[in-house]
Scaffold this active site. Structure first.
Site, short mmCIF file in Angstrom:
data_model
loop_
_atom_site.label_atom_id
_atom_site.label_comp_id
_atom_site.label_asym_id
_atom_site.label_seq_id
_atom_site.Cartn_x
_atom_site.Cartn_y
_atom_site.Cartn_z
N HIS A 31 0.85 -1.21 0.00
CA HIS A 31 0.00 0.00 0.00
C HIS A 31 0.88 1.26 0.00
O HIS A 31 0.57 2.24 -0.67
CB HIS A 31 -0.88 0.04 1.25
CG HIS A 31 -1.82 -1.11 1.39
ND1 HIS A 31 -1.70 -2.07 2.36
CD2 HIS A 31 -2.92 -1.44 0.67
CE1 HIS A 31 -2.68 -2.95 2.25
NE2 HIS A 31 -3.44 -2.60 1.23
N GLY A 141 -2.62 -2.23 -6.69
CA GLY A 141 -1.49 -3.15 -6.80
C GLY A 141 -1.79 -4.25 -7.81
O GLY A 141 -2.93 -4.68 -7.96
N LYS A 143 -0.94 -7.20 -7.48
CA LYS A 143 -1.16 -8.50 -6.83
C LYS A 143 -2.58 -8.97 -7.15
O LYS A 143 -2.82 -10.15 -7.37
CB LYS A 143 -0.97 -8.38 -5.33
CG LYS A 143 -1.43 -9.64 -4.64
CD LYS A 143 -0.75 -9.83 -3.34
CE LYS A 143 -1.38 -10.99 -2.63
NZ LYS A 143 -2.79 -10.67 -2.32
N GLN A 147 -8.54 -8.02 -10.47
CA GLN A 147 -9.26 -6.84 -9.95
C GLN A 147 -8.87 -5.59 -10.75
O GLN A 147 -9.73 -4.77 -11.10
CB GLN A 147 -8.92 -6.64 -8.47
CG GLN A 147 -9.36 -5.30 -7.91
CD GLN A 147 -9.14 -5.18 -6.42
OE1 GLN A 147 -9.90 -5.72 -5.65
NE2 GLN A 147 -8.11 -4.45 -6.01
N VAL A 170 4.57 -6.11 -4.15
CA VAL A 170 5.69 -6.02 -3.19
C VAL A 170 5.71 -7.34 -2.41
O VAL A 170 4.66 -7.84 -1.99
CB VAL A 170 5.53 -4.80 -2.26
CG1 VAL A 170 6.69 -4.75 -1.26
CG2 VAL A 170 5.49 -3.51 -3.08
N SER A 180 -2.55 -8.32 3.59
CA SER A 180 -2.94 -8.12 4.99
C SER A 180 -3.34 -9.45 5.61
O SER A 180 -3.22 -9.64 6.81
CB SER A 180 -4.09 -7.11 5.07
OG SER A 180 -3.73 -5.94 4.37
N ARG A 181 -3.81 -10.38 4.76
CA ARG A 181 -4.24 -11.70 5.27
C ARG A 181 -3.06 -12.55 5.75
O ARG A 181 -3.27 -13.54 6.45
CB ARG A 181 -5.02 -12.48 4.21
CG ARG A 181 -6.40 -11.93 3.94
CD ARG A 181 -7.17 -12.87 3.00
NE ARG A 181 -8.55 -12.47 2.84
CZ ARG A 181 -8.99 -11.61 1.93
NH1 ARG A 181 -8.14 -11.05 1.10
NH2 ARG A 181 -10.28 -11.30 1.86
O1 PAF Z 1 -7.84 -4.31 -3.17
C1 PAF Z 1 -8.52 -3.94 -2.19
O2 PAF Z 1 -7.98 -3.69 -1.10
C2 PAF Z 1 -10.03 -3.81 -2.32
O3 PAF Z 1 -10.54 -4.78 -3.17
C3 PAF Z 1 -10.46 -2.39 -2.78
C4 PAF Z 1 -9.96 -2.07 -4.17
C5 PAF Z 1 -9.95 -1.34 -1.80
C6 PAF Z 1 -11.99 -2.31 -2.81
O4 PAF Z 1 -12.54 -2.57 -1.56
#
Ligand code: PAF
Length: 297
Positions: A31, A141, A143, A147, A170, A180-181
């Site tokens: 991030h 990102g 990753k 998405q 990264v 984060s998981r």
């Molecule tokens: O990638 C993420 O963290 C989420 O899918 C996002 C893009 C913030 C939407 O909730």
């Protein structure tokens, strides 16, 4: 740096060119690389922190998603953010929205097939964030490569006036893609999870040596994972970066080789970007020491 809870307050603090970094919080160096890129190219940098319930299929996954807003605010400030937009769920969804954004095709395979409704939830919240914050650019990102394709398609199809920027994965120094998981993995699970990046790096080596067929590349990933023991991939696919279409061969332009698997109770995804024009693979950025996900709070 200001922390606000409404779109109106976010827009009131946005001066000049604005870059938005949408996140679900529990920030890590992945991030921060997005925030730093936004800082370099914009006058105002907004980081949104919102764990979007619409994109979670499993109630346990939503409930156990790590959250720490104070930590996120100080990390975002250090990385150069001007505004953290951290709305309540009741502000974002005072009622269950009747409008859902659905990106056909791009969202169907891989993550879309294994997490029904996930990308509708992502596309709906991203559309809402883009329309509420009104940024000039938004940073994501690679990753989450599928998405990124979903969001780029949404923006193109609806002619939204925002530039979508995708940035490299990264990784921990040992290759594990930051997520984060990852904090949910036990030390033993974390060690087992390394086979995902290792198998992708092996395939990256074959691609750079001239192998472009999906069967050979995905087969190499599957074989490396199978050899390591008990991880069963949900999918291993070669897909075009632009529209996440699964392909038989990487012939021209950019592709990603993607894998998803559960390690214990934690579902992980990873990928490498393959550039067919130059025969090169992008394995992401490796940190030199442990990421901030392992720092004591
Ligand atoms: O990638 C993420 O963290 C989420 O899918 C996002 C893009 C913030 C939407 O909730």
């Amino acid at each position: 740096m200001r922390v606000v809870e409404t779109f109106e307050a976010t827009r009131a603090l946005s001066e000049g060119r604005t870059g938005l970094v949408p996140t679900m919080g529990f920030l890590h160096e992945g991030h921060l690389s997005l925030i730093e890129a936004a800082r370099d190219a914009n006058e105002t940098v907004v980081v949104s922190v919102f764990v979007n319930p619409l994109q979670f299929g499993e109630p346990d996954d939503l409930a156990s998603y790590p959250r720490d807003l104070d930590r996120d605010v100080s990390l975002a400030a250090e990385a150069g953010a001007d505004v953290v937009f951290a709305p309540d769920e009741s502000y974002m969804y005072p009622v269950r929205p009747k409008t859902s954004v659905s990106v056909a095709g791009v969202a169907n395979d891989m993550e879309g097939a294994h997490r029904p409704g996930h990308f509708d939830g992502v596309a709906t919240v991203v559309a809402k964030l883009l329309s509420g914050v009104q940024p000039n650019a938004a940073y994501f990102g690679r990753k989450d490569a599928q998405q990124l394709a979903v969001i780029a398609t949404l923006v193109d199809d609806l002619s939204l006036p925002v530039h979508i920027v995708g940035l490299p994965i990264v990784r921990e120094s040992d290759g594990l893609a930051l997520s984060s998981r990852n904090v949910r993995l036990s030390p033993a699970e974390r060690a087992r999870a390394l086979v995902l990046s290792r198998s992708l790096f092996e395939a990256a080596g074959s691609f750079e040596a001239g192998e472009s067929k999906a069967g050979a590349l995905t087969g190499a990933v599957r074989a490396a994972i199978a050899a390591s023991g008990d991880i069963e991939p949900e999918y291993v696919e070669l897909a075009r970066a632009r529209d996440a279409a699964i392909v038989d061969e990487a012939v021209e332009g950019e592709y990603f080789l993607a894998v998803a698997a559960r390690v214990g109770a934690t579902r992980l995804i990873d990928n490498i970007t393959l550039d067919a024009d130059h025969g090169s693979a992008d394995r992401g950025i490796h940190l030199t020491g442990p990421s901030m996900l392992y720092e004591e709070g």
